[in-house]
Design an enzyme around this catalytic site. Structure first.
Site, PDB file in Angstrom:
ATOM      1  N   ALA A 271       0.835  -1.201   0.000  1.00  0.00           N
ATOM      2  CA  ALA A 271       0.000   0.000   0.000  1.00  0.00           C
ATOM      3  C   ALA A 271       0.870   1.251   0.000  1.00  0.00           C
ATOM      4  O   ALA A 271       2.058   1.204   0.336  1.00  0.00           O
ATOM      5  CB  ALA A 271      -0.916   0.027   1.223  1.00  0.00           C
TER       6      ALA A 271
ATOM      7  N   THR B  74       1.291   4.233   2.120  1.00  0.00           N
ATOM      8  CA  THR B  74       0.867   4.502   3.501  1.00  0.00           C
ATOM      9  C   THR B  74       1.292   5.855   4.048  1.00  0.00           C
ATOM     10  O   THR B  74       0.983   6.170   5.203  1.00  0.00           O
ATOM     11  CB  THR B  74       1.410   3.406   4.436  1.00  0.00           C
ATOM     12  OG1 THR B  74       2.845   3.376   4.344  1.00  0.00           O
ATOM     13  CG2 THR B  74       0.837   2.038   4.072  1.00  0.00           C
TER      14      THR B  74
ATOM     15  N   LYS C 178      -7.829   4.177   0.097  1.00  0.00           N
ATOM     16  CA  LYS C 178      -7.972   2.894   0.794  1.00  0.00           C
ATOM     17  C   LYS C 178      -9.428   2.429   0.782  1.00  0.00           C
ATOM     18  O   LYS C 178      -9.714   1.228   0.641  1.00  0.00           O
ATOM     19  CB  LYS C 178      -7.455   2.998   2.227  1.00  0.00           C
ATOM     20  CG  LYS C 178      -5.947   3.148   2.342  1.00  0.00           C
ATOM     21  CD  LYS C 178      -5.193   1.930   1.840  1.00  0.00           C
ATOM     22  CE  LYS C 178      -5.345   0.753   2.768  1.00  0.00           C
ATOM     23  NZ  LYS C 178      -4.543  -0.416   2.311  1.00  0.00           N
TER      24      LYS C 178
ATOM     25  N   TRP D  41      -3.198   2.495  13.906  1.00  0.00           N
ATOM     26  CA  TRP D  41      -2.063   2.852  14.769  1.00  0.00           C
ATOM     27  C   TRP D  41      -1.063   1.694  14.861  1.00  0.00           C
ATOM     28  O   TRP D  41      -0.640   1.291  15.945  1.00  0.00           O
ATOM     29  CB  TRP D  41      -2.567   3.235  16.160  1.00  0.00           C
ATOM     30  CG  TRP D  41      -3.377   4.493  16.233  1.00  0.00           C
ATOM     31  CD1 TRP D  41      -4.121   5.068  15.216  1.00  0.00           C
ATOM     32  CD2 TRP D  41      -3.550   5.335  17.377  1.00  0.00           C
ATOM     33  NE1 TRP D  41      -4.745   6.201  15.675  1.00  0.00           N
ATOM     34  CE2 TRP D  41      -4.421   6.392  16.990  1.00  0.00           C
ATOM     35  CE3 TRP D  41      -3.101   5.294  18.689  1.00  0.00           C
ATOM     36  CZ2 TRP D  41      -4.809   7.404  17.866  1.00  0.00           C
ATOM     37  CZ3 TRP D  41      -3.485   6.296  19.559  1.00  0.00           C
ATOM     38  CH2 TRP D  41      -4.317   7.341  19.149  1.00  0.00           C
TER      39      TRP D  41
ATOM     40  N   THR E  19      -7.748   0.224   6.663  1.00  0.00           N
ATOM     41  CA  THR E  19      -7.384   1.196   7.690  1.00  0.00           C
ATOM     42  C   THR E  19      -8.581   1.899   8.322  1.00  0.00           C
ATOM     43  O   THR E  19      -9.665   1.980   7.725  1.00  0.00           O
ATOM     44  CB  THR E  19      -6.468   2.275   7.063  1.00  0.00           C
ATOM     45  OG1 THR E  19      -6.211   3.322   7.986  1.00  0.00           O
ATOM     46  CG2 THR E  19      -7.131   2.898   5.839  1.00  0.00           C
ATOM     47  N   ASP E  20      -8.357   2.424   9.506  1.00  0.00           N
ATOM     48  CA  ASP E  20      -9.358   3.258  10.186  1.00  0.00           C
ATOM     49  C   ASP E  20      -9.593   4.571   9.453  1.00  0.00           C
ATOM     50  O   ASP E  20     -10.596   5.253   9.690  1.00  0.00           O
ATOM     51  CB  ASP E  20      -8.887   3.552  11.618  1.00  0.00           C
ATOM     52  CG  ASP E  20      -7.545   4.279  11.648  1.00  0.00           C
ATOM     53  OD1 ASP E  20      -6.568   3.725  11.106  1.00  0.00           O
ATOM     54  OD2 ASP E  20      -7.471   5.388  12.209  1.00  0.00           O
TER      55      ASP E  20
ATOM     56  N   TYR F 293      -5.434   9.617   1.309  1.00  0.00           N
ATOM     57  CA  TYR F 293      -5.079   8.270   1.777  1.00  0.00           C
ATOM     58  C   TYR F 293      -6.323   7.469   2.133  1.00  0.00           C
ATOM     59  O   TYR F 293      -6.524   6.348   1.646  1.00  0.00           O
ATOM     60  CB  TYR F 293      -4.143   8.358   2.984  1.00  0.00           C
ATOM     61  CG  TYR F 293      -3.907   7.027   3.657  1.00  0.00           C
ATOM     62  CD1 TYR F 293      -3.167   6.030   3.028  1.00  0.00           C
ATOM     63  CD2 TYR F 293      -4.436   6.767   4.924  1.00  0.00           C
ATOM     64  CE1 TYR F 293      -2.966   4.797   3.644  1.00  0.00           C
ATOM     65  CE2 TYR F 293      -4.235   5.537   5.534  1.00  0.00           C
ATOM     66  CZ  TYR F 293      -3.504   4.563   4.895  1.00  0.00           C
ATOM     67  OH  TYR F 293      -3.311   3.341   5.505  1.00  0.00           O
TER      68      TYR F 293
END
Length: 320
Positions: free
Chosen positions: A76, A78, A145, A166, A117-118, A141
């Site tokens: 990815a 990131t 995603k 995290w 991801t969150d 981002y």
């Protein structure tokens, strides 16, 4: 056999280590196989589907370990801030890449585990996000995603999308190493105290990935026999929720306890507005893990338990 994409990254390296520990055949790729190029993925799959696997840290050429049955995608873009100025590259790696991987996995009859991801959420909630919570990313981002998740779901049905948050681990740069080094070289550090989430060690996420595979295969072994976990989206982090300031305080406490931090350093709170960044961060990134824990019949570790194991481990790289 398992195909691990992004095998040299922070999470990929941990998954590779755990696969080796359990003698699970796998083959790994990183930047040398371009996930934005469908033909590159198809060519690799065709060449390695039943001709090579990696066990015990070495590629076993000429040994047959069977078809590629699972694809794990850890690749990815990131860098959250850089994504704002490199949107096209972020879209290629986070949206087109997963689409190509999902299509290739479907073509070879493999199941896919894809990491998300969150950041697909905007952080405006006041209680943990569930897998059904509406997505509303704040920046490039998170948007890319989110689009990558959608692409996987459009291309195939045999997938597990794991959203995490995290993340830190033994290999690669992360918040724990950054704070440890700063606390050893500065009299004080300032850390934001108005963003809340859950620190997650790669050891937790990697072990959950292996358990999903073993559970789905209904194979005896480290985790025993269980019924298969349904395909879909799952949230996977350690347990608990804190701010980055709380996280930094615990890093200092445990770093001093286990000899990773040898200097005196004051940890001070500050607000997000004190340190503006190109990309907006979700103020609240706590994810509900109920679906995963019930599906796998497990209890995830508390964030501070994982952190202490990480800091006192001989694998901890203080010079990072």
């Amino acid at each position: 056999m398992i195909w691990l994409i992004g095998c040299k990254g922070m999470l990929g390296s941990e998954i590779a280590q755990q696969l080796d520990q359990h003698n699970i055949p796998w083959v790994g790729t990183d930047a040398e196989v371009d996930i934005t190029d469908p033909l590159a993925l198809e060519s690799f799959a065709a060449a390695h589907d039943s001709a090579a696997a990696k066990t015990g840290g070495a590629v076993s050429k000429g040994k047959t370990h069977g078809k590629i049955k699972w694809v794990i995608n850890c690749a990815a873009f990131t860098d959250v801030n850089r994504a704002e100025s490199q949107q096209e590259l972020a879209e290629k790696l986070n949206e087109a890449g997963p689409r190509n991987i999902a299509r290739t996995a479907r073509q070879i009859g493999a199941k896919l585990i894809h990491i998300s991801t969150d950041y697909v959420f905007d952080g405006s909630a006041s209680e943990p996000y569930t897998e059904l919570s509406p997505k509303q990313p704040l920046g490039v981002y998170g948007k890319t995603k989110s689009d990558g998740e959608d692409a996987v779901q459009k291309e195939m049905t045999q997938y597990y999308i794991l959203r995490t948050a995290w993340l830190y681990g033994f290999d690669g740069k992360n918040f724990v190493y950054t704070m440890t080094n700063a606390m050893n070289t500065h009299d004080s550090v300032q850390v934001v105290n108005d963003q809340r989430g859950t620190p997650t060690c790669t050891t937790t996420l990697a072990s959950v990935i292996l358990k999903i595979i073993e559970t789905s295969e209904k194979a005896p072994g480290l985790f025993g026999k269980n019924s298969a976990i349904p395909y879909g989206i799952y949230h996977c982090t350690d347990l608990g929720n804190i701010t980055w300031f709380d996280f930094a305080q615990k890093i200092y406490e445990l770093g001093k306890k286990h000899g990773r931090i040898t200097s005196e350093c004051q940890v001070n709170p500050c607000s997000t507005s004190d340190y503006p960044t190109p990309a907006a961060r979700p103020a609240y990134s706590v994810l509900s893990k109920d679906k995963l824990q019930k599906g796998l019949k497990i209890k995830l570790p508390e964030w501070d338990e994982s952190l202490e194991k990480f800091i006192k481990s001989p694998r901890f790289k203080a010079d990072r």
